[in-house]
Design a protein around this motif. Structure first.
Motif, PDB file in Angstrom:
ATOM      1  N   GLU A  81      -8.633   2.029 -11.251  1.00 44.63           N
ATOM      2  CA  GLU A  81      -8.419   0.749 -11.926  1.00 44.63           C
ATOM      3  C   GLU A  81      -7.119   0.094 -11.471  1.00 44.63           C
ATOM      4  O   GLU A  81      -7.037  -1.134 -11.361  1.00 44.63           O
ATOM      5  CB  GLU A  81      -8.400   0.943 -13.444  1.00 44.63           C
ATOM      6  N   HIS A  82      -6.098   0.912 -11.188  1.00 47.29           N
ATOM      7  CA  HIS A  82      -4.838   0.358 -10.698  1.00 47.29           C
ATOM      8  C   HIS A  82      -5.023  -0.222  -9.295  1.00 47.29           C
ATOM      9  O   HIS A  82      -4.515  -1.308  -8.986  1.00 47.29           O
ATOM     10  CB  HIS A  82      -3.756   1.438 -10.686  1.00 47.29           C
ATOM     11  N   ALA A  83      -5.749   0.507  -8.459  1.00 46.35           N
ATOM     12  CA  ALA A  83      -6.004   0.021  -7.099  1.00 46.35           C
ATOM     13  C   ALA A  83      -6.783  -1.292  -7.128  1.00 46.35           C
ATOM     14  O   ALA A  83      -6.489  -2.221  -6.355  1.00 46.35           O
ATOM     15  CB  ALA A  83      -6.768   1.076  -6.304  1.00 46.35           C
ATOM     16  N   GLU A  84      -7.763  -1.387  -8.018  1.00 41.88           N
ATOM     17  CA  GLU A  84      -8.563  -2.610  -8.097  1.00 41.88           C
ATOM     18  C   GLU A  84      -7.726  -3.789  -8.579  1.00 41.88           C
ATOM     19  O   GLU A  84      -7.899  -4.924  -8.110  1.00 41.88           O
ATOM     20  CB  GLU A  84      -9.767  -2.387  -9.019  1.00 41.88           C
ATOM     21  N   GLU A  85      -6.819  -3.537  -9.527  1.00 47.06           N
ATOM     22  CA  GLU A  85      -5.934  -4.605  -9.996  1.00 47.06           C
ATOM     23  C   GLU A  85      -5.043  -5.107  -8.864  1.00 47.06           C
ATOM     24  O   GLU A  85      -4.826  -6.313  -8.703  1.00 47.06           O
ATOM     25  CB  GLU A  85      -5.070  -4.100 -11.156  1.00 47.06           C
ATOM     26  N   ILE A  86      -4.509  -4.180  -8.085  1.00 44.78           N
ATOM     27  CA  ILE A  86      -3.640  -4.567  -6.966  1.00 44.78           C
ATOM     28  C   ILE A  86      -4.420  -5.398  -5.954  1.00 44.78           C
ATOM     29  O   ILE A  86      -3.962  -6.453  -5.499  1.00 44.78           O
ATOM     30  CB  ILE A  86      -3.046  -3.320  -6.287  1.00 44.78           C
ATOM     31  N   LYS A  87      -5.616  -4.938  -5.612  1.00 43.10           N
ATOM     32  CA  LYS A  87      -6.398  -5.630  -4.584  1.00 43.10           C
ATOM     33  C   LYS A  87      -6.891  -6.991  -5.055  1.00 43.10           C
ATOM     34  O   LYS A  87      -6.998  -7.926  -4.261  1.00 43.10           O
ATOM     35  CB  LYS A  87      -7.579  -4.750  -4.153  1.00 43.10           C
ATOM     36  N   SER A  88      -7.171  -7.117  -6.347  1.00 42.99           N
ATOM     37  CA  SER A  88      -7.701  -8.387  -6.846  1.00 42.99           C
ATOM     38  C   SER A  88      -6.607  -9.410  -7.126  1.00 42.99           C
ATOM     39  O   SER A  88      -6.811 -10.613  -6.949  1.00 42.99           O
ATOM     40  CB  SER A  88      -8.526  -8.155  -8.117  1.00 42.99           C
ATOM     41  N   LYS A  89      -5.420  -8.936  -7.548  1.00 43.58           N
ATOM     42  CA  LYS A  89      -4.347  -9.854  -7.926  1.00 43.58           C
ATOM     43  C   LYS A  89      -3.184  -9.870  -6.942  1.00 43.58           C
ATOM     44  O   LYS A  89      -2.343 -10.761  -6.988  1.00 43.58           O
ATOM     45  CB  LYS A  89      -3.824  -9.495  -9.318  1.00 43.58           C
TER      46      LYS A  89
END
Length: 402
Positions: free
Chosen positions: A143-151
């Protein structure tokens, strides 16, 4: 480039080159000119560069490969990077490594896990982790990786698996994609030595709080009417004033105290049963005056807890004045009659402007100064997060029924 005092490690050039390429490509994409880059066969990696605004920055990057490798008996959504250089045998049984910090502040140290494939990185606090053992893992979640990649940018807190006797129970990690790597460098430069709560706050508001590389901004007549009067008086932009506070530790500490008091005032104003609340501005006096259910006034002293807890996990408060009166060393310590209640601000540990309260009469006495409060205060289970309950206790001690 040889930096005095920097311990280096021979590493596999083929394995580390993608990490160096990530750093260099990110900086070049941000318009930076690379002035020096160490070879990927020697770690940590040293890079100096010039930003598009002619600001020169140097970084010392302890960089490791971040991967998503399913591991038996570990959560299926876990990612990690392992802190290691060389083999254990090369350390001669002394597996404790200082993460170098520039005493002159010219270089910024980074402790970072890089995922070249997904194009992002995760940074931990190099001050908090120094000294460190090698062959330990820093975990984070999908979930942290997805937040970084999306934002492009994300900060969060992680519970530490190993905690020293007086160390914080958690730490703040910051993640950035390649487009925001330069922001991450500036974040680490501005956040050096901050406690986890302040590091989180800085990361959440990095767009407005990170020092910029722009030259001093003159306030034009077109926008002058929208500038705070204090900024006009100082002839500085609001951002420059924030940079000034951020760069002066004692000034920041003083401002932090006032900020905590303002959050306390706002919290108490919204507390059910509080019929009056105001800030006080008397030198050496209490910070807040309240009335609860129209009762007589109660005064509160607001104190920030330190970033480190005791071995039982209790926050600590350095509960004394900055100086004593001449000829009376005990005057540095408070008396229970100086205020009715103490409010401890937990932001340094929790990352939120939360408070716990205790009547001053319930604080431990000083061991050698009669009638004074001990300076080494622990926020333990005798404190309460329910202000109304403590108000009632303080009134009861005065013989007042509300």
């Amino acid at each position: 480039m040889i930096i005095p005092g920097l311990r280096t490690y021979k590493v596999n050039e083929w394995a580390r080159r993608p990490l160096v390429d990530f750093i260099l490509d990110s900086l070049k994409a941000a318009g930076c000119k690379i002035l020096h880059a160490s070879q990927p066969d020697m770690a940590p990696f040293v890079v100096t560069f010039e930003t598009p605004t002619a600001e020169r920055i140097g970084i010392v990057a302890y960089a490791f490969l971040a991967t998503r490798t399913p591991t038996k008996n570990r959560p299926s959504d876990e990612r990690s990077f392992q802190l290691k250089y060389g083999g254990k045998a090369s350390y001669g049984g002394e597996n404790l490594h200082d993460l170098w910090q520039d005493p002159f502040g010219m270089f910024t140290t980074m402790l970072v896990g890089i995922d070249p494939t997904d194009g992002f990185c995760v940074a931990a606090d190099p001050v908090l982790h120094s000294p460190t053992k090698f062959f330990i893992r820093m975990e984070f979640k999908d979930e942290h990786a997805e937040e970084i990649k999306s934002k492009g940018w994300h900060v969060w807190q992680r519970t530490k698996r190993s905690v020293s006797a007086n160390g914080p129970l958690f730490e703040t990690l910051a993640g950035a994609d390649k487009a925001h790597f330069l922001d991450l460098v500036r974040f680490e430069r501005a956040g050096r030595g901050l406690d986890p709560g302040d590091r989180l706050l800085l990361g959440e508001r990095y767009m407005s709080q990170l020092p910029t590389s722009h030259p001093p901004m003159l306030i034009s007549a077109a926008v002058e009417k929208d500038i705070h009067p204090l900024a006009k008086q100082f002839e500085l932009s609001p951002d420059e004033i924030m940079d000034l506070i951020s760069g002066a530790s004692r000034l920041k500490m003083a401002v932090r105290g006032w900020v905590a008091e303002e959050h306390l005032r706002a919290t108490l104003t919204d507390t059910t049963g509080v019929t009056h609340c105001e800030r006080l501005d008397e030198e050496g006096g209490p910070d807040i005056l309240i009335r609860y259910q129209n009762g007589p006034p109660l005064t509160l002293e607001c104190k920030n807890v330190g970033r480190q807890t005791d071995r039982f996990g209790n926050p600590k408060v350095d509960f004394q004045r900055t100086r004593a009166s001449k000829g009376d060393p005990c005057s540095r310590y408070y008396q229970p009659s100086d205020f009715d209640i103490v409010a401890a601000c937990l932001h340094s540990i929790s990352g939120s402007w939360d408070f716990k309260y205790i009547p001053s009469a319930d604080l431990p006495a000083h061991s050698s100064c009669y009638g004074r409060i001990n300076y080494n205060v622990r926020v333990n289970d005798t404190w309460s997060s329910q202000a109304a309950n403590v108000f009632a206790r303080a009134y009861a001690a005065k013989g007042v029924a509300v």
